[in-house]
Design a protein around this motif. Structure first.
Motif, mmCIF file in Angstrom:
data_model
loop_
_atom_site.group_PDB
_atom_site.id
_atom_site.type_symbol
_atom_site.label_atom_id
_atom_site.label_comp_id
_atom_site.label_asym_id
_atom_site.label_seq_id
_atom_site.Cartn_x
_atom_site.Cartn_y
_atom_site.Cartn_z
ATOM 1 N N MET A 343 -41.690 -50.385 16.156
ATOM 2 C CA MET A 343 -42.045 -48.869 16.225
ATOM 3 C C MET A 343 -42.895 -48.403 15.048
ATOM 4 O O MET A 343 -42.467 -48.819 13.998
ATOM 5 C CB MET A 343 -40.749 -48.063 16.691
ATOM 6 N N ALA A 344 -43.463 -47.489 15.400
ATOM 7 C CA ALA A 344 -44.356 -46.945 14.295
ATOM 8 C C ALA A 344 -44.920 -45.489 14.638
ATOM 9 O O ALA A 344 -44.730 -44.899 15.846
ATOM 10 C CB ALA A 344 -45.536 -47.668 13.817
ATOM 11 N N ASN A 345 -45.153 -44.677 13.626
ATOM 12 C CA ASN A 345 -45.743 -43.499 14.185
ATOM 13 C C ASN A 345 -47.215 -43.016 13.465
ATOM 14 O O ASN A 345 -47.558 -43.598 12.312
ATOM 15 C CB ASN A 345 -44.628 -42.319 13.638
ATOM 16 N N VAL A 346 -47.818 -42.120 13.954
ATOM 17 C CA VAL A 346 -49.158 -41.562 13.601
ATOM 18 C C VAL A 346 -49.081 -40.099 13.383
ATOM 19 O O VAL A 346 -50.024 -39.312 13.575
ATOM 20 C CB VAL A 346 -50.446 -42.131 14.430
ATOM 21 N N HIS A 350 -48.013 -37.969 7.519
ATOM 22 C CA HIS A 350 -48.021 -39.336 7.203
ATOM 23 C C HIS A 350 -46.839 -39.929 6.702
ATOM 24 O O HIS A 350 -46.900 -40.536 5.525
ATOM 25 C CB HIS A 350 -49.061 -39.386 6.081
ATOM 26 N N LYS A 351 -45.379 -39.598 7.087
ATOM 27 C CA LYS A 351 -44.619 -40.075 6.493
ATOM 28 C C LYS A 351 -43.860 -41.056 7.581
ATOM 29 O O LYS A 351 -43.786 -40.974 8.578
ATOM 30 C CB LYS A 351 -43.401 -38.891 6.463
ATOM 31 N N ASP A 352 -43.066 -41.742 6.982
ATOM 32 C CA ASP A 352 -42.067 -42.777 7.628
ATOM 33 C C ASP A 352 -40.772 -41.790 8.105
ATOM 34 O O ASP A 352 -40.289 -40.831 7.610
ATOM 35 C CB ASP A 352 -41.507 -43.750 6.618
ATOM 36 N N ILE A 353 -40.304 -42.277 9.348
ATOM 37 C CA ILE A 353 -39.101 -41.663 9.951
ATOM 38 C C ILE A 353 -37.846 -42.480 9.892
ATOM 39 O O ILE A 353 -37.904 -43.705 10.408
ATOM 40 C CB ILE A 353 -39.472 -41.264 11.533
ATOM 41 N N GLY A 354 -36.761 -41.875 9.207
ATOM 42 C CA GLY A 354 -35.755 -42.746 9.109
ATOM 43 C C GLY A 354 -34.310 -41.701 9.801
ATOM 44 O O GLY A 354 -34.285 -40.653 9.348
ATOM 45 N N LEU A 355 -33.955 -42.266 10.957
ATOM 46 C CA LEU A 355 -33.020 -41.515 11.595
ATOM 47 C C LEU A 355 -32.120 -42.219 12.464
ATOM 48 O O LEU A 355 -32.810 -43.164 13.061
ATOM 49 C CB LEU A 355 -33.949 -40.512 12.660
ATOM 50 N N ALA A 356 -30.775 -41.924 12.236
ATOM 51 C CA ALA A 356 -29.769 -42.586 12.830
ATOM 52 C C ALA A 356 -29.952 -44.178 12.852
ATOM 53 O O ALA A 356 -29.592 -44.957 14.187
ATOM 54 C CB ALA A 356 -29.680 -42.097 14.236
ATOM 55 N N PRO A 361 -42.016 -46.301 10.691
ATOM 56 C CA PRO A 361 -42.796 -46.091 9.513
ATOM 57 C C PRO A 361 -44.186 -45.493 9.923
ATOM 58 O O PRO A 361 -44.470 -45.642 11.093
ATOM 59 C CB PRO A 361 -43.254 -47.502 8.877
ATOM 60 N N TYR A 362 -44.901 -44.690 9.134
ATOM 61 C CA TYR A 362 -46.145 -44.219 9.401
ATOM 62 C C TYR A 362 -47.270 -45.422 9.320
ATOM 63 O O TYR A 362 -47.185 -46.199 8.395
ATOM 64 C CB TYR A 362 -46.471 -43.158 8.701
#
Length: 862
Positions: A343-346, A350-356, A361-362
């Motif tokens: 999984m990744a995000n755009v 421009h930040k990585d997501i750390g959750l649960a 990452p971005y």
């Protein structure tokens, strides 16, 4: 170019070059400025077309007989710095004749007296704003602008000149021609807020029109999916010539196979909260797509990596941690074997997501396509202009229905086909699935209208052309087991038409065929054999036209001129004139040789010169160059070369027809493209459909009628008759009731590989392809007769041109069909034209309108 241009792309490149040639000529001769635009739907490959044009500006273009401009400077202007970087990367990827050193991004440290010939400079509007270091201290066009306070100050960093002065010096240099490309041109003419809009418009207008000592840009080329605002802005500038706009037909883009044909919309039909339920469905869809692509790769023996489908999950602008966590956990619940880095995000921050316990990452949008380990991508709105990801196969949006614009913009970035071509006969692999948890039938229909090209909803040009479908309740059908093999073999033997090309060069077509045959091991030393044949043709031309060749050689080797005596005292030109002749130097001879190369192709010119010369004697090589240059001045005699190249191409295609049919889909597409490199329609084969997708419900959600014995059917042996009107249904039922009826085929509405396509010319002389509605199969056992029956409204403006195309098709291939009939409803009566009759074809060719044809003696009751 590293890529082979699609037909419509190459035609557009030729039209742009024609405009640029005239624009440069008028600027150099009379200082006339000009502007025009290129319009093409999202995903049509505008940057690839621009790359081909820029290569041609710098190095020339043989196919379009375009000479290079040695003083060409290209300034690529956008309103987005990230778009400049993306465009530079795209040009590096596609334009192999432009090294990276010639693709320059203008940064704040940029300092040059003038721009250099042979380079592309990327500039964004922020670099010309009032706070930019590149323009401080320079003159300003707006007396109310705060930048006026900076005038007279020395430029920062002891820079010798501002960027405006650099542009002025470039434009005023007689040896340079500045070509300004406004990318996403419509965006430069409009912004989200009045203040930003005014500043941006001022910058663009100042760049284009010139101000305070900076002259107007000589040539302005706007590129966009929608250029109405650009055209309006150009029309407001006095003295600038408006050249013809180049508009790429969306139907040709869709037909090319570069864009996915079908968009499948999934949405709930009842009230409730279905976010996780439909996200789970999207996960299942992307897993199924992965399996289908793997099967295709194995069947076609794809040596490269198979397509790895991607699921795009669109979030609201401020998604809660709860929503993100719910999405992450749902995905892994239904895809437990998914790797942890999949999984990744755009997102814009421009930040990585750390959750649960999840790490998302971005990643930069333009890198997603080349990172196959990423299977799930989280986005917000349209990600970024110019981004696309062909392997994005499934899309789910958690945005509400009122955010339709954001949804269609992002969906419009997902319509590129993964292999830049249609997968023959497989609607499933030519589609993208869109899952909309917060939509209903009415709002989904609005998305559908946008994606099929309804301009009232489509400001960003996301819509497709004729042939794109948006399906709400699709069913995937496979070959009908009730249809005997003899019918399938009859389909295999039917002719179809290529789409003719505007710029068709028989020599290029012949050499392209030879190269492909050699690559596939079907003809050894094919390219060497090709040039041997073509050199023999040129030998024949020089022998038959020896006298003209001698005269042409003399023309190459000398320069004729005359001297006029000008009397300063009498202020008159004397009638006494003195003629003179000078021998042409090596440079002049080389220029004529290169000009001949643009007619013959550079490679043929080179090989024929080597054929004539003694490899150990430089003098004979110069003499051979003179002969080649002389041939270039005998253009009418080169008709024989084109005729022989065309004849040989047809012969080789016939000889290798069976071998070519045994190649993979990918390679067969190449041969069809080569066959289509002709100004006339060429015969190609129809490929069997493997998966056929059809709508099963009407606009209100009611099930559609079905019929049996279609070549493709659902699990019950039925085919939905989704798009047929009342009288088309009458035709279908009557044909099914005829004696000996064995089966029928609803010809696809788009000119795909599994369709029987017929070439026709519209009122402007442009070639198009139409697909007759029905193929009917009658007979018994192995004796199968095929009929084309095409119900078509005679009141439509294209009715008569299409009839003429079908008439020409019938004249060429009529013997291969039992019947070829066009049907229209006149009053309450169905009337038919039997196109196998010569008298009917003659009536069609001389008719003024289609309606009188059906009503007159050429027609009869159906």
């Amino acid at each position: 170019m590293r890529y082979t241009l699609k037909d419509y792309q190459d035609d557009a490149v030729g039209d742009v070059l024609t405009n640029l040639k005239k624009a440069a000529r008028d600027w150099k001769q009379d200082s006339d400025t000009s502007a025009f635009s290129l319009t093409a739907t999202t995903g049509a490959g505008k940057t690839v077309m621009a790359a081909a044009v820029i290569e041609s500006l710098f190095d020339g273009n043989t196919e379009h007989n375009f000479e290079p401009d040695p003083g060409a400077v290209v300034l690529w202007f956008t309103d987005d710095p990230s778009l400049n970087q993306q465009t530079r990367l795209k040009l590096m990827d596609s334009a192999d004749r432009i090294p990276p050193s010639r693709l320059v991004v203008i940064e704040n440290t940029f300092s040059q007296e003038k721009l250099e010939a042979g380079k592309v400079y990327f500039l964004n509007q922020q670099k010309l704003s009032k706070n930019s270091l590149l323009v401080k201290g320079g003159p300003d066009a707006d007396d109310a602008d705060t930048q006026q306070n900076l005038q007279g100050m020395p430029p920062p960093d002891n820079r010798a000149q501002t960027l405006w002065e650099t542009l002025r010096n470039t434009i005023e240099d007689d040896n340079l021609t500045l070509y300004l490309i406004l990318d996403e041109a419509h965006r430069g003419m409009k912004s989200s807020t009045p203040r930003a809009r005014n500043e941006k418009a001022t910058i663009v207008q100042r760049l284009v029109n010139g101000a305070n000592g900076v002259p107007p840009v000589p040539v302005v080329w706007g590129i966009s999916a929608t250029v109405e605002r650009f055209d309006q802005a150009m029309a407001q500038q006095q003295g600038r010539t408006k050249r013809p706009n180049i508009v790429v037909d969306p139907a040709r883009v869709q037909e090319s196979g570069l864009l996915k044909d079908d968009i499948r919309l999934d949405f709930p039909t009842e009230q409730g909260t279905f976010d996780t339920t439909l996200l789970a469905r999207a996960v299942r869809k992307v897993k199924e797509a992965s399996e289908h692509w793997q099967e295709y790769a194995e069947r076609e023996d794809v040596t490269d990596e198979p397509v790895i489908p991607l699921l795009v999950v669109q979030m609201p602008n401020t998604p809660s941690d709860e929503l993100l966590q719910l999405a992450f956990s749902t995905i892994y619940e239904h895809w437990p074997e998914l790797p942890s880095d999949a999984m990744a995000n755009v997102f814009g921050d421009h930040k990585d997501i750390g959750l649960a316990g999840f790490n998302v990452p971005y990643i930069e949008p333009e890198r997603v396509q080349d990172r196959p380990h990423i299977r799930i991508l989280f986005a917000k709105d349209a990600i970024s202009t110019g981004w696309d990801c062909p392997r994005a196969e499934v899309f789910v949006s958690f945005r509400p229905a009122q955010d339709m614009t954001y949804i269609t913009q992002l969906l419009g970035r997902m319509v590129r086909t993964p292999l830049a071509r249609r997968i023959p006969g497989n609607d499933l692999l030519n589609s993208v699935t869109c899952v909309l948890p917060h939509f209903n039938r009415a709002t989904a229909k609005a998305v559908a209208e946008t994606m099929i090209g309804d301009r009232s909803h489509d400001e960003d040009g996301s819509g497709g052309g004729d042939g794109r479908r948006v399906l709400i309740a699709p069913v995937d059908m496979t070959p009908n087991p009730a249809i005997p093999e003899a019918i399938w073999q009859a389909l295999d033997s039917l002719p179809s038409h290529t789409l003719p090309r505007k710029a068709a060069r028989p020599v290029i077509r012949f050499t392209a065929l030879a190269q492909s045959l050699s690559q596939d091991g079907l003809r050894k030393n094919a390219l060497k054999e090709t040039y041997k044949e073509l050199c023999a043709v040129l030998d024949g031309i020089t022998a038959r036209h020896k006298g003209r060749l001698i005269a042409a050689r003399e023309d190459v080797q000398k320069l004729d001129g005359e001297t006029l005596l000008v009397s300063v005292k009498k202020k008159a030109v004397s009638e006494e004139r003195g003629a003179f002749m000078e021998l042409a130097d090596d440079r002049a001879i080389d220029a004529d040789y290169k000009a001949a190369g643009r007619l013959l192709t550079p490679e043929l010119a080179k090989r024929y010169a080597e054929h004539l010369a003694d490899e150990d004697d430089d003098d004979t090589l110069l003499d051979a160059h003179i002969t080649v240059a002389a041939l270039g001045k005998m253009q009418d005699t080169l008709t024989a070369l084109d005729e022989e190249a065309d004849k040989l191409t047809r012969s080789w295609f016939d000889h290798h027809r069976v071998d070519i049919k045994g190649l993979s889909d990918e390679r067969q597409v190449i041969y069809d493209r080569i066959k289509g490199m002709s100004p006339d329609p060429q015969r190609i084969d129809i490929k069997r459909p493997r998966v056929r997708t059809e709508e099963t419900q009407d606009e209100d959600g009611n099930p559609l009628d079905t019929r049996s014995l279609h070549l493709m059917a659902d699990e019950n042996g039925l085919f939905p008759v989704a798009t047929l009107n009342e009288w088309e249904m009458q035709v279908l039922d009557k044909e099914m009731g005829r004696s000996g009826f064995q089966g029928w085929y609803r010809n696809p509405s788009r000119a795909s590989d599994d369709a029987l396509a017929v070439a026709w010319q519209d009122a402007s002389g442009n070639w198009r392809r139409m697909c007759p509605d029905f193929l009917f199969f009658h007979g018994s056992g192995e004796d199968i007769k095929v009929s084309i029956v095409d119900p078509h409204g005679q009141h439509l403006s294209d009715a008569l041109p299409k009839l003429r195309g079908l008439s020409a098709f019938a004249e060429s291939f009529g013997e291969e069909f039992h019947r070829i009939e066009a049907i229209a409803k006149t009053g309450d009566q169905l009337r038919v034209l039997d196109l196998k009759k010569a008298s009917v074809r003659e009536a069609i060719n001389s008719a003024q309108d289609a309606e009188s044809l059906y009503a007159g003696p050429a027609g009869s009751n159906y």
